[in-house]
Write a protein that holds these residues in place. Structure first.
Motif, mmCIF file in Angstrom:
data_model
loop_
_atom_site.group_PDB
_atom_site.id
_atom_site.type_symbol
_atom_site.label_atom_id
_atom_site.label_comp_id
_atom_site.label_asym_id
_atom_site.label_seq_id
_atom_site.Cartn_x
_atom_site.Cartn_y
_atom_site.Cartn_z
ATOM 1 N N GLY A 134 7.278 -5.826 6.049
ATOM 2 C CA GLY A 134 7.212 -4.970 4.866
ATOM 3 C C GLY A 134 8.426 -4.059 4.755
ATOM 4 O O GLY A 134 8.941 -3.833 3.654
ATOM 5 N N THR A 158 6.852 -8.246 -2.494
ATOM 6 C CA THR A 158 6.020 -7.287 -1.758
ATOM 7 C C THR A 158 5.368 -7.884 -0.511
ATOM 8 O O THR A 158 4.397 -7.328 -0.005
ATOM 9 C CB THR A 158 4.919 -6.718 -2.680
ATOM 10 N N SER A 162 2.222 -2.454 2.158
ATOM 11 C CA SER A 162 0.941 -1.822 1.858
ATOM 12 C C SER A 162 0.760 -1.786 0.345
ATOM 13 O O SER A 162 1.732 -1.902 -0.407
ATOM 14 C CB SER A 162 0.920 -0.392 2.398
ATOM 15 N N PRO A 163 -0.486 -1.634 -0.134
ATOM 16 C CA PRO A 163 -0.712 -1.583 -1.586
ATOM 17 C C PRO A 163 0.109 -0.497 -2.288
ATOM 18 O O PRO A 163 0.636 -0.724 -3.373
ATOM 19 C CB PRO A 163 -2.210 -1.308 -1.697
ATOM 20 N N SER A 164 0.248 0.666 -1.654
ATOM 21 C CA SER A 164 1.008 1.742 -2.306
ATOM 22 C C SER A 164 2.492 1.396 -2.386
ATOM 23 O O SER A 164 3.157 1.654 -3.389
ATOM 24 C CB SER A 164 0.812 3.061 -1.556
#
Length: 231
Positions: A134, A158, A162-164
């Motif tokens: 990531g 992505t 992380s989602p954020s």
């Protein structure tokens, strides 16, 4: 709507396998975000590589502002303002994060990248090859942001985030469309982009087995297109 770069009747072969079967793909100039949608093996990565010049066409053409660039090598397209972020090996592993950013913007500094991803600041002295998946994607996208390219192509931007961080990444890439033609390849339309369709145009081209089976706005996709079984 002005077309920045496009494929016309593009065919690509890997040995005996034809990966693209006469694909037409117009990418509009600054404004809309273009999403290539498809499962693994659908041809979406090959479309990006054909635009970038890292795989040759066996038939068809690549046009940039109407000019045929099919025979231009990848480094020549890069010099003209094309930035390609592949899904793997998108950063220089033996260089530090700071050195990677400096190469992307040698004369402009990289404050913009750190504003986009504040977490990169603490990683500046680290070698890029020691980062998590990531973190490497953050660095790769930051390099694209700093490049000031006319065309930005990003394969699965992505991965490992992380989602954020993923939501922040889509925000950064959408922001680039004010000045660049931006194409991203994904397996499905990310929720962050679906939610933006009311305020920002997202154009989807869905591929299956090397052919385009749908093109239109993200909001027009039917549930079967979003969740079709692996072929």
């Amino acid at each position: 709507m002005t077309v920045e770069i496009e494929l016309r009747g593009a065919r690509v072969r890997y040995g005996p396998l034809e990966a693209l079967h006469g694909v037409d793909l117009p990418v509009p100039a600054g404004g809309p975000l273009t999403v290539l949608l498809g499962r693994n093996g659908s041809g979406r990565t090959t479309v990006l590589r054909a635009l970038a010049g890292t795989v040759p066409l066996t038939a068809g053409r690549v046009l940039w502002r109407g000019k045929d660039i099919s025979r231009l090598h990848a480094h020549e397209r890069a010099r003209r303002g094309l930035c390609f972020v592949p899904d793997r090996h998108a950063v220089y592993a033996t260089l530090t994060v700071a050195e990677n950013l400096e190469l992307a913007a040698p004369d402009k500094g990289f404050t913009l990248a750190l504003d986009g991803y504040p977490a990169l600041r603490a990683l500046l002295p680290r070698r890029a090859g020691t980062l998590s998946g990531g973190e490497q994607r953050m660095l790769a996208v930051s390099r694209a942001v700093l490049s000031r390219a006319r065309v930005v192509l990003v394969d699965e931007p992505t991965q490992g985030m992380s989602p954020s961080m993923a939501a922040r990444t889509y925000e950064l890439l959408t922001g680039l469309t004010a000045e660049a033609a931006v194409v991203i390849a994904e397996q499905r339309v990310p929720p962050a982009l679906s939610a933006r369709t009311a305020s920002h145009l997202v154009i989807v081209h869905e591929l299956r087995r090397g052919s385009v089976v749908f093109r239109g706005e993200a909001s027009e996709l039917t549930p079967p297109s979003r969740s079709s079984p692996t072929e």
